[in-house]
Write a protein that holds these residues in place. Sequence first.
Motif, PDB file in Angstrom:
ATOM      1  N   ALA A 116      -0.956   2.816   5.028  1.00 43.71           N
ATOM      2  CA  ALA A 116      -0.187   4.381   5.482  1.00 43.71           C
ATOM      3  C   ALA A 116      -0.644   4.989   6.568  1.00 43.71           C
ATOM      4  O   ALA A 116      -0.512   6.251   6.894  1.00 43.71           O
ATOM      5  N   LYS A 168       3.182   3.726   7.535  1.00 42.66           N
ATOM      6  CA  LYS A 168       3.454   4.718   6.602  1.00 42.66           C
ATOM      7  C   LYS A 168       4.837   4.243   5.513  1.00 42.66           C
ATOM      8  O   LYS A 168       5.673   3.428   6.378  1.00 42.66           O
ATOM      9  N   PRO A 169       5.190   5.064   4.312  1.00 38.39           N
ATOM     10  CA  PRO A 169       6.279   4.191   3.675  1.00 38.39           C
ATOM     11  C   PRO A 169       7.603   4.001   4.656  1.00 38.39           C
ATOM     12  O   PRO A 169       8.335   3.165   4.628  1.00 38.39           O
ATOM     13  N   ASP A 170       7.828   5.309   5.543  1.00 40.81           N
ATOM     14  CA  ASP A 170       9.110   5.099   6.279  1.00 40.81           C
ATOM     15  C   ASP A 170       8.916   4.509   7.686  1.00 40.81           C
ATOM     16  O   ASP A 170       9.662   4.684   8.666  1.00 40.81           O
TER      17      ASP A 170
END
Length: 288
Positions: free
Chosen positions: A159, A192-194
């Motif tokens: 991330a 990162k998750p997005d």
Amino acid sequence: MENLDFLYEIDGETWFIENDRNNLKISYKVKEVLSSVKSVYQQINIIDIYDFGRCLILDGVIQTTELDGYIYNEMLSHVPVITHPHPQDVLIIGGGDCGVANELSKYNFLKKIDMVEIDELVVRECIKYMPSVTGMASYDERINFIFNDGIEYIKDKNAMYDIIIIDSSDPVGPAEDLFKESFYLNAKKCLKPDGILTCQSQSPLFNKDIMARTYKILSKYFAIVKIYVASVPSYPGGFWSFTIASDYFDPDKADISKLADNTRYINREVFHSSFKLPNFIKEIINHV
Ligand code: SAM
């Protein structure tokens, strides 16, 4: 003349012949060989070619040219930056000619631009002989050069980045593993998750298996995956594909008003039209 198996003397002229495959060898008339060095990874040449200008050639294969390199570099970098609503930290994997790093430097809102390139000598040669391509890359303090194998670099990272751009050479030699599923999986963890991942996915005509496989692998790990295209005459076939992947952000909904205005190829219309695909690519996508 140095004994390189891609440079030939024909009727008193020097020709560079790119040996793409048994059935396709592309010839370019050489004005001047500016530099020729061998690193531990590859043979590096900067050659001034008629019509194309200065070109970076690795192991006899054109990587970028002054004539059309900006088309590729702009499409690979501006599309994810505009698609992500608030990017700050970007990782480039490969990208030794620094063209992508130079494009990213056009965005003041980016805070950190890490570039993991396996071959330091490629970067040094390009900064010395191709300043029109490297541009701001060697001056912008946000750009950190990390000379390492991109596959190793991302292995233990989690991330860290909003965007990862994979600007690799063809899938042979040190770049071979940059097209493998395990690498894309690690790249997803490193985002990162997005986050958004973008890569060059080769010629839709001559390498449709690689393009289809890239699309298929990324579709396993990301909710939104799209192929987009541009014409880059110095790449075999001229017609080139890129793939963008994200769990949250769709390029169709990008805020195009953020697009840098000092580009030579991409603009609002090109951004959208590059995602309009011909039927044969749609069929490939539908069948993976
Ligand atoms: N635009 C180009 C194209 O499609 O032909 C590629 C540009 S860039 C010059 C590709 C770079 O990837 C090269 O400088 C090469 O050294 C680098 N590279 C190859 N394998 C790599 C790896 N495993 N990790 C990091 N960089 C790598």
